[in-house]
Design a protein around this motif. Sequence first.
Motif, mmCIF file in Angstrom:
data_model
loop_
_atom_site.group_PDB
_atom_site.id
_atom_site.type_symbol
_atom_site.label_atom_id
_atom_site.label_comp_id
_atom_site.label_asym_id
_atom_site.label_seq_id
_atom_site.Cartn_x
_atom_site.Cartn_y
_atom_site.Cartn_z
ATOM 1 N N PHE B 7 0.824 -1.211 0.000
ATOM 2 C CA PHE B 7 0.000 0.000 0.000
ATOM 3 C C PHE B 7 0.854 1.255 0.000
ATOM 4 O O PHE B 7 0.455 2.273 -0.559
ATOM 5 N N ILE B 8 2.035 1.185 0.636
ATOM 6 C CA ILE B 8 2.953 2.327 0.525
ATOM 7 C C ILE B 8 3.300 2.540 -0.951
ATOM 8 O O ILE B 8 3.331 3.666 -1.452
ATOM 9 N N GLY B 9 3.519 1.446 -1.658
ATOM 10 C CA GLY B 9 3.824 1.545 -3.089
ATOM 11 C C GLY B 9 2.712 2.218 -3.858
ATOM 12 O O GLY B 9 2.941 3.168 -4.614
ATOM 13 N N LEU B 10 1.478 1.743 -3.637
ATOM 14 C CA LEU B 10 0.336 2.351 -4.336
ATOM 15 C C LEU B 10 0.225 3.834 -3.999
ATOM 16 O O LEU B 10 0.018 4.685 -4.873
ATOM 17 N N GLY B 11 0.390 4.142 -2.693
ATOM 18 C CA GLY B 11 0.271 5.528 -2.260
ATOM 19 C C GLY B 11 1.349 6.407 -2.875
ATOM 20 O O GLY B 11 1.065 7.514 -3.341
ATOM 21 N N ALA B 12 2.574 5.896 -2.907
ATOM 22 C CA ALA B 12 3.672 6.689 -3.446
ATOM 23 C C ALA B 12 3.453 6.949 -4.930
ATOM 24 O O ALA B 12 3.709 8.056 -5.437
ATOM 25 N N ALA B 13 2.949 5.948 -5.656
ATOM 26 C CA ALA B 13 2.715 6.148 -7.088
ATOM 27 C C ALA B 13 1.620 7.192 -7.297
ATOM 28 O O ALA B 13 1.728 8.048 -8.181
ATOM 29 N N SER B 14 0.568 7.137 -6.466
ATOM 30 C CA SER B 14 -0.489 8.143 -6.605
ATOM 31 C C SER B 14 0.038 9.524 -6.258
ATOM 32 O O SER B 14 -0.286 10.512 -6.937
ATOM 33 N N ALA B 15 0.880 9.603 -5.209
ATOM 34 C CA ALA B 15 1.462 10.888 -4.824
ATOM 35 C C ALA B 15 2.334 11.421 -5.947
ATOM 36 O O ALA B 15 2.344 12.629 -6.225
ATOM 37 N N ALA B 16 3.058 10.506 -6.632
ATOM 38 C CA ALA B 16 3.902 10.935 -7.755
ATOM 39 C C ALA B 16 3.036 11.550 -8.838
ATOM 40 O O ALA B 16 3.385 12.589 -9.426
ATOM 41 N N ALA B 17 1.888 10.920 -9.109
ATOM 42 C CA ALA B 17 0.992 11.450 -10.137
ATOM 43 C C ALA B 17 0.492 12.833 -9.728
ATOM 44 O O ALA B 17 0.454 13.762 -10.535
ATOM 45 N N LEU B 18 0.154 12.973 -8.451
ATOM 46 C CA LEU B 18 -0.361 14.254 -7.961
ATOM 47 C C LEU B 18 0.714 15.340 -8.060
ATOM 48 O O LEU B 18 0.466 16.444 -8.567
ATOM 49 N N LEU B 19 1.923 15.022 -7.593
ATOM 50 C CA LEU B 19 3.007 15.999 -7.629
ATOM 51 C C LEU B 19 3.340 16.374 -9.062
ATOM 52 O O LEU B 19 3.625 17.521 -9.387
ATOM 53 N N GLY B 20 3.317 15.386 -9.938
ATOM 54 C CA GLY B 20 3.599 15.661 -11.354
ATOM 55 C C GLY B 20 2.604 16.641 -11.923
ATOM 56 O O GLY B 20 2.922 17.425 -12.807
ATOM 57 N N ALA B 21 1.380 16.624 -11.391
ATOM 58 C CA ALA B 21 0.366 17.514 -11.923
ATOM 59 C C ALA B 21 0.443 18.912 -11.324
ATOM 60 O O ALA B 21 0.059 19.878 -11.968
ATOM 61 N N VAL B 22 0.936 19.033 -10.083
ATOM 62 C CA VAL B 22 0.847 20.357 -9.446
ATOM 63 C C VAL B 22 2.181 21.102 -9.339
ATOM 64 O O VAL B 22 2.184 22.329 -9.313
ATOM 65 N N LEU B 23 3.301 20.400 -9.306
ATOM 66 C CA LEU B 23 4.572 21.102 -9.075
ATOM 67 C C LEU B 23 4.964 21.933 -10.301
ATOM 68 O O LEU B 23 4.525 21.645 -11.411
ATOM 69 N N PRO B 24 5.796 22.966 -10.105
ATOM 70 C CA PRO B 24 6.268 23.744 -11.257
ATOM 71 C C PRO B 24 7.168 22.906 -12.161
ATOM 72 O O PRO B 24 7.709 21.885 -11.760
#
Lengths: 125, 672
Positions: B7-24
């Motif tokens: 679940f850490i893996g799933l969460g980290a991948a989702s967080a990566a997707a989120l960061l990819g969308a919002v970070l500069p």
Amino acid sequence: MQLRHVDAGSCNGCEIEIAQAFAPVCDAGRFGARLVASPRHADGLLVTGVVTKNMAVPLQMTFEATPRPRVVVACGDCAVNGGLFAGAYGVAGSVHDVVPVDVEIPGCPPEPSEITEALRRLTGR
Amino acid sequence: MSTAAYFIGLGAASAAALLGAVLPARRRLLAAAVLSAAACLAALVGAGDVLVSGHAFSVHTAQVLPLTGVDLSLDPLGALFVAATAVVGLAVSCYSVGYGVHATPSRIATATLPAFLATLLLVPAAASVATFMVAWELMALTSLLALLTDHRRRRETRDAAQWYAAMTHIGAAAILLGLVLLAAHAGGQSFAAIAAHRRQLSLPLTSVVFVLTLFGFASKAGAVPLHVWLPRAHPEAPSPVSALMSGAMVNLGVYGILRVGEDLLGGGEMWWWLVVAALGVVSAVFGALHAAASTDTKRLLAYSTVDNVGLVLIGVGAAGALAAGGQQALAGLVLLAALFHLVNHALFKGCLFLGAGALQHAAGTRDLDRLGGLARKMPATAIFFGAGALSISALPGLNGFASEWLLFEGLLQGFASRSAVTVAALLAGVATLAITGGLTATAFVKALGVGFLGQPRSEGAGAAREVGPSMLIGMGFLAGGCVVLGIVPGVVLPVIDRATTAGLVAGASRAIRPGLGLALASVHSEIDPGLLVGGLLVALVVAWGAVRLAPRSAELRSPRRAAAWGCGRDLQTARMEITATSFAEPLQRVFADVLRPDHDLEVTHTAESRYFPEAITFHQRVDDAVERVVYRPVMAAVAWWGHLARRVPNGSVHRYLAFGFATLVLVLVVLA
């Protein structure tokens, strides 16, 4: 002894005689001489004809591409000393003007038996 | 521990997707890559724990999906697919940093790659029909978005995406239909409930379910004739995406077939599996032939994926047929070989797609006819691509050899079977393995020889530079995996064996004796690639030493460098080299009936005389015969139907009112 044949500007008379030298009557092959398709496979070059200007560089490149130690056989009067075409238009010279010659076969054209004899001197058989 | 890590893996991948969308723009690429690499590591740990211990975990939450909730469960079979995805994902995450460094990808592009990865990790853990379908559709959508990354620059991308979307949704519809049918009759939608009730299901029903889901899963796996999206989508997607698609997503098609056929339906009839094996035979031969004829690097790799999926399906089908025929031990061996090949395919095809991306990155083209001479300019890429190419050609000492040897052994052992149909199927499988082996070697001699050796054939190839370290690490990781699994295949086989026993319901015993090499448990047959490679190395060292120490003449001691022999020509140009097209031409001629190449020769003559040509143009295309014969007529029929239907609503209000009235009358008649 594997030889790569180079036609440096021959009238094709020598070619006919070379073909006869390897044909059943003389059969230079039984003395260990062979014509091969690439200088990379050859122990030497069998050069016919006077060296024309167009063929001087390719002859040199073929010579360079032959592994050492290598021999150069000049076959026919034209290859030996220019023969009939010495000094003619478009001619760079005889074979020894371009690459060092080891064996000369005189004749215009040399007979198959003469060619075979010269090759036997090279193969030692 | 496995649950938490997964679940850490799933969460980290989702967080990566989120960061990819919002970070500069400057940060998002690195942040997404680091997080998705971490996600892959965590998922690998979780899946590895399940595989090693053999204990599945399952989780149910009612909060996420309305009505049904989410059921997740990771058993060894699913864990194997999660692990394979995680390994490819790790390399791809690393690679994507260098790949995007010149032209920073858009927010959506940066976000879709980790999102795609997350769904790939999610699908094998889904444990109910609803969860599975949601995960499956999420995977289809994220991969479609990821495929569309370059749609602004290239028109073909949109075309490819349309094909992919159509194929994947037709497949998903078939799977949905099959699974819903199954859930309705089995009295529950969780996989455990279905598996528990499978004895009460009638044979016609299970057969319909199997055929429907097989259709859907085969379209995802890229089996002929449902492969048409693969050679379009893989070349058009960015290389990290095509590596994930080919190395991880097509695997899930095989996973689905195993999950439904073996786990949920308990093996079923022999003919089911013979159909699977037949699909495999057709895919393998067709894919290998097209790979040998392709000149586009990534198209070649896409067809080679069709080929390898075919080999895996042959193994899966043979295993199912043998198990249905009562030969459990042998079925276990063949399935082990198929799953091992699947893992190996993920490694070397991932490596090759990343390598192809590096070529495109450096030389600006995928066309083999315009590459060349890259081994000198990109030595590390050449070595990694070479390792992948040798693996896929099944050369000893690399992983492709290990799994194809196992598959050969398994299929050959089955010849002792009493069922004539099984023997015929196995024979076809062995013959297919043999012919595709040769064709694959041809395809990759072409890719390696024409792409990396000789002189550059275009300015882009001439100006190519080695790619950056992150891309090299990504490729090198997978290439290293190919070498390690090739030399000591014994380190992962027990783990895969566990997944095999989970995949085959009737419980096959151990197929492999413990050890570093390959030693079959049921019959006396073994080979140790490690010893083979070791012996080869020793022989090489001895030969090298003998050559160095032998007494030699002065002439030989100082080697002479001479130019390459070019028949005495002054000028050697790249136009004189053999091209990919000319290399494939003899094969194309032999298999003209299957490949159906299109030639187009136009000669324009000078105005004065027809004896003197002014210009000669030659075009050649090798289209997909299946696409031409099967899909084009269907598409034409649909378009014709659409045109016909367009005449009905002609804008007249009277007509629409009449339609409404007619419908009302019809409904009343039906109800009355």
